[in-house]
Design an enzyme around this catalytic site. Structure first.
Site, PDB file in Angstrom:
ATOM      1  N   GLY A   1       0.859  -1.189   0.000  1.00 12.00           N
ATOM      2  CA  GLY A   1       0.000   0.000   0.000  1.00 12.00           C
ATOM      3  C   GLY A   1       0.892   1.233   0.000  1.00 12.00           C
TER       4      GLY A   1
ATOM      5  N   LYS B   1      -0.757  -9.391  -0.972  1.00 14.61           N
ATOM      6  CA  LYS B   1      -1.837 -10.293  -1.354  1.00 14.61           C
ATOM      7  C   LYS B   1      -2.057 -10.350  -2.855  1.00 14.61           C
ATOM      8  CE  LYS B   1      -5.251  -9.713   1.837  1.00 14.61           C
ATOM      9  NZ  LYS B   1      -6.426  -9.056   2.388  1.00 14.61           N
TER      10      LYS B   1
ATOM     11  N   VAL C   1      -0.291 -12.771   4.126  1.00 15.21           N
ATOM     12  CA  VAL C   1       0.387 -12.922   5.414  1.00 15.21           C
ATOM     13  C   VAL C   1      -0.622 -13.475   6.414  1.00 15.21           C
ATOM     14  CG1 VAL C   1       1.535 -11.669   7.294  1.00 15.21           C
ATOM     15  CG2 VAL C   1       1.906 -10.967   4.912  1.00 15.21           C
TER      16      VAL C   1
ATOM     17  N   GLU D   1     -17.105  11.222   1.372  1.00 17.31           N
ATOM     18  CA  GLU D   1     -16.554  11.119   0.005  1.00 17.31           C
ATOM     19  C   GLU D   1     -17.365  10.126  -0.829  1.00 17.31           C
ATOM     20  OE1 GLU D   1     -12.238  10.573   0.067  1.00 17.31           O
ATOM     21  OE2 GLU D   1     -12.089  12.758  -0.004  1.00 17.31           O
TER      22      GLU D   1
ATOM     23  N   ASP E   1      -1.630   2.443   8.653  1.00 15.90           N
ATOM     24  CA  ASP E   1      -2.841   2.352   9.483  1.00 15.90           C
ATOM     25  C   ASP E   1      -2.683   1.437  10.693  1.00 15.90           C
ATOM     26  OD1 ASP E   1      -4.031   4.103   7.788  1.00 15.90           O
ATOM     27  OD2 ASP E   1      -5.616   2.757   7.097  1.00 15.90           O
TER      28      ASP E   1
ATOM     29  N   LYS F   1      -7.634  18.439  -4.611  1.00 17.00           N
ATOM     30  CA  LYS F   1      -7.767  17.013  -4.296  1.00 17.00           C
ATOM     31  C   LYS F   1      -7.120  16.157  -5.392  1.00 17.00           C
ATOM     32  CE  LYS F   1      -9.752  13.392  -2.305  1.00 17.00           C
ATOM     33  NZ  LYS F   1      -9.128  12.789  -1.163  1.00 17.00           N
TER      34      LYS F   1
HETATM   35  P1  FAD Z   1      -2.935   0.376   2.547  1.00 19.01           P
HETATM   36  O1  FAD Z   1      -2.662   1.471   1.596  1.00 19.01           O
HETATM   37  O2  FAD Z   1      -4.352   0.026   2.829  1.00 19.01           O
HETATM   38  O3  FAD Z   1      -2.169  -0.918   2.013  1.00 19.01           O
HETATM   39  C1  FAD Z   1      -2.160  -2.167   2.667  1.00 19.01           C
HETATM   40  C2  FAD Z   1      -1.728  -3.219   1.665  1.00 19.01           C
HETATM   41  O4  FAD Z   1      -1.541  -4.460   2.353  1.00 19.01           O
HETATM   42  C3  FAD Z   1      -2.730  -3.486   0.556  1.00 19.01           C
HETATM   43  O5  FAD Z   1      -2.065  -3.597  -0.669  1.00 19.01           O
HETATM   44  C4  FAD Z   1      -3.364  -4.829   0.952  1.00 19.01           C
HETATM   45  O6  FAD Z   1      -3.805  -5.591  -0.161  1.00 19.01           O
HETATM   46  C5  FAD Z   1      -2.197  -5.510   1.651  1.00 19.01           C
HETATM   47  N1  FAD Z   1      -2.594  -6.515   2.633  1.00 19.01           N
HETATM   48  C6  FAD Z   1      -3.461  -6.358   3.661  1.00 19.01           C
HETATM   49  N2  FAD Z   1      -3.531  -7.484   4.400  1.00 19.01           N
HETATM   50  C7  FAD Z   1      -2.695  -8.361   3.816  1.00 19.01           C
HETATM   51  C8  FAD Z   1      -2.302  -9.700   4.137  1.00 19.01           C
HETATM   52  N3  FAD Z   1      -2.801 -10.350   5.196  1.00 19.01           N
HETATM   53  N4  FAD Z   1      -1.387 -10.311   3.347  1.00 19.01           N
HETATM   54  C9  FAD Z   1      -0.852  -9.653   2.272  1.00 19.01           C
HETATM   55  N5  FAD Z   1      -1.184  -8.404   1.929  1.00 19.01           N
HETATM   56  C10 FAD Z   1      -2.092  -7.762   2.682  1.00 19.01           C
HETATM   57  N6  FAD Z   1      -6.041   9.207   3.452  1.00 19.01           N
HETATM   58  C11 FAD Z   1      -5.534  10.400   3.035  1.00 19.01           C
HETATM   59  O7  FAD Z   1      -4.457  10.818   3.504  1.00 19.01           O
HETATM   60  N7  FAD Z   1      -6.174  11.160   2.093  1.00 19.01           N
HETATM   61  C12 FAD Z   1      -7.320  10.751   1.496  1.00 19.01           C
HETATM   62  O8  FAD Z   1      -7.881  11.460   0.657  1.00 19.01           O
HETATM   63  C13 FAD Z   1      -7.886   9.498   1.903  1.00 19.01           C
HETATM   64  N8  FAD Z   1      -9.008   9.034   1.318  1.00 19.01           N
HETATM   65  C14 FAD Z   1      -9.501   7.817   1.668  1.00 19.01           C
HETATM   66  C15 FAD Z   1     -10.633   7.341   1.007  1.00 19.01           C
HETATM   67  C16 FAD Z   1     -11.161   6.103   1.345  1.00 19.01           C
HETATM   68  C17 FAD Z   1     -12.376   5.606   0.626  1.00 19.01           C
HETATM   69  C18 FAD Z   1     -10.545   5.320   2.357  1.00 19.01           C
HETATM   70  C19 FAD Z   1     -11.108   3.954   2.704  1.00 19.01           C
HETATM   71  C20 FAD Z   1      -9.413   5.774   3.013  1.00 19.01           C
HETATM   72  C21 FAD Z   1      -8.877   7.020   2.673  1.00 19.01           C
HETATM   73  N9  FAD Z   1      -7.725   7.535   3.301  1.00 19.01           N
HETATM   74  C22 FAD Z   1      -7.196   8.744   2.912  1.00 19.01           C
HETATM   75  C23 FAD Z   1      -7.003   6.728   4.307  1.00 19.01           C
HETATM   76  C24 FAD Z   1      -5.847   5.968   3.603  1.00 19.01           C
HETATM   77  O9  FAD Z   1      -6.332   5.297   2.492  1.00 19.01           O
HETATM   78  C25 FAD Z   1      -5.135   5.005   4.537  1.00 19.01           C
HETATM   79  O10 FAD Z   1      -4.740   5.689   5.700  1.00 19.01           O
HETATM   80  C26 FAD Z   1      -3.925   4.405   3.821  1.00 19.01           C
HETATM   81  O11 FAD Z   1      -4.334   3.601   2.744  1.00 19.01           O
HETATM   82  C27 FAD Z   1      -3.058   3.584   4.771  1.00 19.01           C
HETATM   83  O12 FAD Z   1      -1.934   3.136   4.082  1.00 19.01           O
HETATM   84  P2  FAD Z   1      -1.242   1.747   4.462  1.00 19.01           P
HETATM   85  O13 FAD Z   1       0.015   1.678   3.687  1.00 19.01           O
HETATM   86  O14 FAD Z   1      -1.192   1.596   5.936  1.00 19.01           O
HETATM   87  O15 FAD Z   1      -2.270   0.640   3.964  1.00 19.01           O
HETATM   88  P1  NAD Z   2     -13.631   7.927  10.882  1.00 25.97           P
HETATM   89  O1  NAD Z   2     -13.324   7.216  12.137  1.00 25.97           O
HETATM   90  O2  NAD Z   2     -12.888   9.141  10.540  1.00 25.97           O
HETATM   91  O3  NAD Z   2     -15.189   8.290  10.856  1.00 25.97           O
HETATM   92  C1  NAD Z   2     -16.156   7.363  11.243  1.00 25.97           C
HETATM   93  C2  NAD Z   2     -17.453   8.083  11.612  1.00 25.97           C
HETATM   94  O4  NAD Z   2     -18.418   7.087  11.962  1.00 25.97           O
HETATM   95  C3  NAD Z   2     -17.308   9.001  12.821  1.00 25.97           C
HETATM   96  O5  NAD Z   2     -17.829  10.259  12.477  1.00 25.97           O
HETATM   97  C4  NAD Z   2     -18.102   8.296  13.911  1.00 25.97           C
HETATM   98  O6  NAD Z   2     -18.731   9.202  14.804  1.00 25.97           O
HETATM   99  C5  NAD Z   2     -19.132   7.522  13.108  1.00 25.97           C
HETATM  100  N1  NAD Z   2     -19.669   6.338  13.801  1.00 25.97           N
HETATM  101  C6  NAD Z   2     -19.023   5.461  14.604  1.00 25.97           C
HETATM  102  N2  NAD Z   2     -19.859   4.514  15.055  1.00 25.97           N
HETATM  103  C7  NAD Z   2     -21.075   4.778  14.513  1.00 25.97           C
HETATM  104  C8  NAD Z   2     -22.347   4.140  14.591  1.00 25.97           C
HETATM  105  N3  NAD Z   2     -22.552   3.044  15.319  1.00 25.97           N
HETATM  106  N4  NAD Z   2     -23.375   4.689  13.905  1.00 25.97           N
HETATM  107  C9  NAD Z   2     -23.208   5.804  13.161  1.00 25.97           C
HETATM  108  N5  NAD Z   2     -22.030   6.448  13.064  1.00 25.97           N
HETATM  109  C10 NAD Z   2     -20.958   5.944  13.713  1.00 25.97           C
HETATM  110  O7  NAD Z   2     -13.498   6.812   9.736  1.00 25.97           O
HETATM  111  P2  NAD Z   2     -13.354   6.978   8.160  1.00 25.97           P
HETATM  112  O8  NAD Z   2     -14.225   8.059   7.643  1.00 25.97           O
HETATM  113  O9  NAD Z   2     -13.516   5.616   7.590  1.00 25.97           O
HETATM  114  O10 NAD Z   2     -11.850   7.433   7.973  1.00 25.97           O
HETATM  115  C11 NAD Z   2     -10.793   6.537   8.323  1.00 25.97           C
HETATM  116  C12 NAD Z   2      -9.462   7.258   8.220  1.00 25.97           C
HETATM  117  O11 NAD Z   2      -9.190   7.572   6.859  1.00 25.97           O
HETATM  118  C13 NAD Z   2      -9.469   8.578   8.972  1.00 25.97           C
HETATM  119  O12 NAD Z   2      -8.224   8.763   9.561  1.00 25.97           O
HETATM  120  C14 NAD Z   2      -9.678   9.610   7.892  1.00 25.97           C
HETATM  121  O13 NAD Z   2      -9.058  10.842   8.202  1.00 25.97           O
HETATM  122  C15 NAD Z   2      -9.007   8.956   6.694  1.00 25.97           C
HETATM  123  N6  NAD Z   2      -9.659   9.419   5.460  1.00 25.97           N
HETATM  124  C16 NAD Z   2      -9.239  10.602   4.952  1.00 25.97           C
HETATM  125  C17 NAD Z   2      -9.843  11.105   3.822  1.00 25.97           C
HETATM  126  C18 NAD Z   2      -9.386  12.414   3.270  1.00 25.97           C
HETATM  127  O14 NAD Z   2      -8.402  12.975   3.751  1.00 25.97           O
HETATM  128  N7  NAD Z   2     -10.039  12.958   2.254  1.00 25.97           N
HETATM  129  C19 NAD Z   2     -10.875  10.383   3.206  1.00 25.97           C
HETATM  130  C20 NAD Z   2     -11.290   9.184   3.761  1.00 25.97           C
HETATM  131  C21 NAD Z   2     -10.669   8.697   4.903  1.00 25.97           C
END
Ligand code: FAD
Ligand code: NAD
Length: 406
Positions: A12, A38, A81, A170, A301, A380
């Protein structure tokens, strides 16, 4: 002489940043670098809400790992893993095992269900490419089935998003752009579609700038989203969800689609490996190593770092995971060179936060400035392109970048 072996788990943001930096810093004869993931592709987790809503094809959100790693320096193992035996310095895979001298744990996070009944069975989470594809197909199926049936089940056209954090908002931005297209495709009256957002906290995007939040809520409401604020999801059922406002009685919302976007925890592998953790996240030392494990780094994460200014953990983001990857790579190299006393302390450099509201709108704070609309949306896309640039260089930006600005 035996070369030290660095094993990086996860391709990731954190894992790929580490590997692409290590392959630049180390010569072939200095170390064996192994990357385990994976899939043979990386996906942009930060774009998964688009693939889930169907506004961006899932192939646009992923690219081959091979296209960014140097195979003469990095061995890639496609495997899952399953566990880490820290005493034996061994990672257990579904297809065997791999030994390490230095381990970088970057397997990302998992959805947090807080033990709420029925969520695992009846709700979807925006967690990877497979999940995104399934959500898109499921919503399509509900619309197609509604169009077919004689006794119409209106709840097929109801979609619940649990959680108004950044992921939930989003996704709603993309969904409200996609639904009018679906209605046209399946000859369905748009007024029949209900889109709910259920948020337990007293506000949408808790903690974010109130003026920007007001803008986001108003934009999404105009596109038909019904917000239920201060309302918690208590249960998911085959028919929809049960919610409660404070101590009030449970109410049912019938829905054909429930998306759970209400939080993340670390990887369950951390808990299995018995590395000290809180909700599967490791409170790492300043040099990003797990306490008590001098040869294990945890980034992304599954790591937990405290923002000393407010004494609360930083929210896990791609921004932080990528910055950690760079520091982690430098610290691994220092360990290899016998400079264990000189490891770098990680300090996040938060440049801002931008939340998209579909392809054409957004809200955000960047470099201390608030922005909304096309300006924020442009920002963005630049952030999305920058992530590609940092890992794969200009050629990856040309292949996968976002260039539709209006
Ligand atoms: P990841 O990027 O999730 O990568 C983990 C990798 O490990 C993946 O390739 C997965 O396939 C692999 N993996 C997992 N388990 C296993 C296993 N058991 N064996 C082998 N491989 C495995 N953050 C921002 O800063 N800005 C944003 O705009 C933003 N938007 C987001 C939008 C969405 C919809 C979501 C869900 C999250 C968003 N986030 C954003 C949060 C961000 O995506 C995560 O914080 C970030 O991906 C974490 O990076 P990572 O390297 O820890 O894990
Ligand atoms: P989050 O934890 O930020 O938000 C989860 C929301 O769900 C909270 O507002 C919480 O109050 C609510 N919630 C919890 N339990 C609930 C329940 N039982 N019923 C209803 N609401 C409930 O989680 P996320 O939005 O998945 O974000 C995860 C991480 O990824 C965060 O760190 C976020 O900053 C990051 N992220 C960033 C971006 C960006 O920068 N554009 C976009 C997506 C995610």
């Amino acid at each position: 002489m035996r070369k030290p072996k660095i094993v990086v788990l996860g391709a990731g943001y954190g894992g790929l940043m580490t590997v692409t930096r290590l392959q630049k810093m180390l010569g072939q004869d200095e170390a064996n670098i192994v990357l385990v993931n994976k899939n043979d592709y990386h996906y942009e987790t930060t774009w998964l809400h688009e693939a889930s809503a169907g506004t961006l094809h899932h192939d646009r959100v992923r690219y081959d790992i091979d296209s960014v790693i140097n195979r003469s320096k990095v061995e890639f193992i496609r495997a899952e893993v399953q566990d880490i035996k820290t005493a034996e310095k061994k990672v257990i895979l579904n297809s065997g095992e791999v030994e390490y001298d230095y381990l970088v744990f970057a397997l990302g996070g998992e959805s947090e269900t807080f033990g709420i009944q029925g969520l695992k069975e009846y709700a979807f989470t925006i967690s990877n490419v497979n999940a995104a594809r399934q959500i898109r197909e499921h919503i399509d199926y509900q619309f197609a089935t509604y169009a077919m049936e004689t006794e119409k089940k209106e709840e097929r056209l109801s979609i619940v998003v649990g959680g108004a954090g950044f992921t939930g908002i989003e996704f709603l931005g993309e969904l409200t752009n996609r639904v009018p297209e679906l209605c046209r495709e399946y000859d369905i009256d748009y007024s029949k579609v209900r889109i709910y957002c259920v948020e337990a906290a007293p506000m949408v995007l808790p903690g974010f700038d109130p003026e920007l939040v007001k803008y986001a809520v108003s934009q999404l409401e105009k596109k038909g989203v019904e917000f239920k604020i201060g309302t918690a999801i208590k249960e998911a059922t085959p028919e929809g969800i049960k919610v409660a406002k404070g101590e009030e009685e449970l109410q049912e919302i019938k829905a054909g689609t429930v998306i759970w976007a209400a939080g993340v925890r670390g990887s369950s592998i951390i808990e299995k490996a018995e590395i000290e953790n809180m909700r599967a996240r490791v409170k790492v030392n300043p040099d990003l190593r797990a306490p008590g494990h001098d040869n294990i780094f945890v980034i992304g994460d599954s790591s937990l770092i405290i923002n000393e200014e407010i004494n609360r953990p930083y929210p896990p983001t791609a921004q932080i995971a990528m910055q950690q990857g760079e520091v982690c790579a430098r610290n691994v190299v220092k360990l290899l060179k016998g400079q264990a006393d000189d490891l770098e302390a990680f300090k996040p450099d938060i440049k801002g936060t931008v939340c998209s509201l579909g392809d054409d709108d957004a809200i955000g704070v960047a470099f201390g400035k608030k922005m909304t609309g096309t300006k924020a949306s442009f920002m963005k896309k630049m952030i999305d392109n920058r992530a590609l640039l940092m890992i794969g260089g200009p050629s990856l930006v040309m292949k996968k970048g976002k260039f539709k600005f209006l």
